[in-house]
Design an enzyme around this catalytic site. Sequence first.
Site, PDB file in Angstrom:
ATOM      1  N   HIS A   1       0.829  -1.197   0.000  1.00 53.81           N
ATOM      2  CA  HIS A   1       0.000   0.000   0.000  1.00 53.81           C
ATOM      3  C   HIS A   1       0.870   1.257   0.000  1.00 53.81           C
ATOM      4  CE1 HIS A   1      -2.999   2.765   2.219  1.00 53.81           C
ATOM      5  NE2 HIS A   1      -3.438   2.618   0.988  1.00 53.81           N
TER       6      HIS A   1
ATOM      7  N   HIS B   1      -0.398  10.621  -3.227  1.00 58.54           N
ATOM      8  CA  HIS B   1      -1.779  10.314  -2.857  1.00 58.54           C
ATOM      9  C   HIS B   1      -2.643  11.563  -2.705  1.00 58.54           C
ATOM     10  CE1 HIS B   1      -5.126   9.435  -0.095  1.00 58.54           C
ATOM     11  NE2 HIS B   1      -5.154   8.241  -0.685  1.00 58.54           N
TER      12      HIS B   1
END
Length: 258
Positions: A17, A65
């Site tokens: 992740h 992100h």
Amino acid sequence: MSHPFFGEGPKPRIFGHRGFVSAASASAGVVENSREAIAAALAAGVDFVESDCQLTADGRVVLFHDATLTRTLGDPRRVSAVDYAELAELMELRGGLLTLDEAVTDFPEARFNIDMKSAAVAEPAGAIVGQLAPDRVLIGSFSEALRLRSLAAARAASGVRPATGAGQRAIVRILTAVAMRSKALLDRAFSGVDALQIPERQGPVRVLSDRLLNEAHTRGVEVHVWTVNASEHMLSLARQGVDGLITDRADVAVGLFR
């Protein structure tokens, strides 16, 4: 049958992740989605790297992100307001900035799960995927519209449809069809989707179920659960039959399953 992107490797598939940042690396200033984090995930032995992309002010697709630099770099500006050179300088001591084209070329054996984080980045990122690695990137987005735009750009560039994960609206349609037990609705809802990437629960609502797994697997769709960091949780989901685990603890997952 699953999309060829997934290959024939063992399950559960392990997704790093935003790469992998160990406690030692974090204390040294390394941040998620950096070059160092991506390299560390691959060195740890993950099957796939899960990452995200944003567009800089001068049009470079970078692995990042958030829409702003606040959480990662302590800078309140938006990624879209900073040009590539300045962002690279800011990331120099934080693990290094990585563009999408660098990610797929500098790590030629790696497979990436890339989430489109803005309307501006969807088509440029899709074009890069299509031009450089249509067989090694799964395209996803919270937004179904952005996912489809990026997928179309990738297909236009290569003639090949990359793997893709359902957006929020598609997941809602799938969950509704599962609850209604309608084969016709299920077939339509799962059409064009290769993976469901979901939390086990959303607040009080349980998203993952044995029925969802069965309906997905009947149609060759994989189910990946995020974000799973505790070993017992990983083992429980593996026993239930999920296809993949999206985790911040690549070291723990690889130690358990590889």
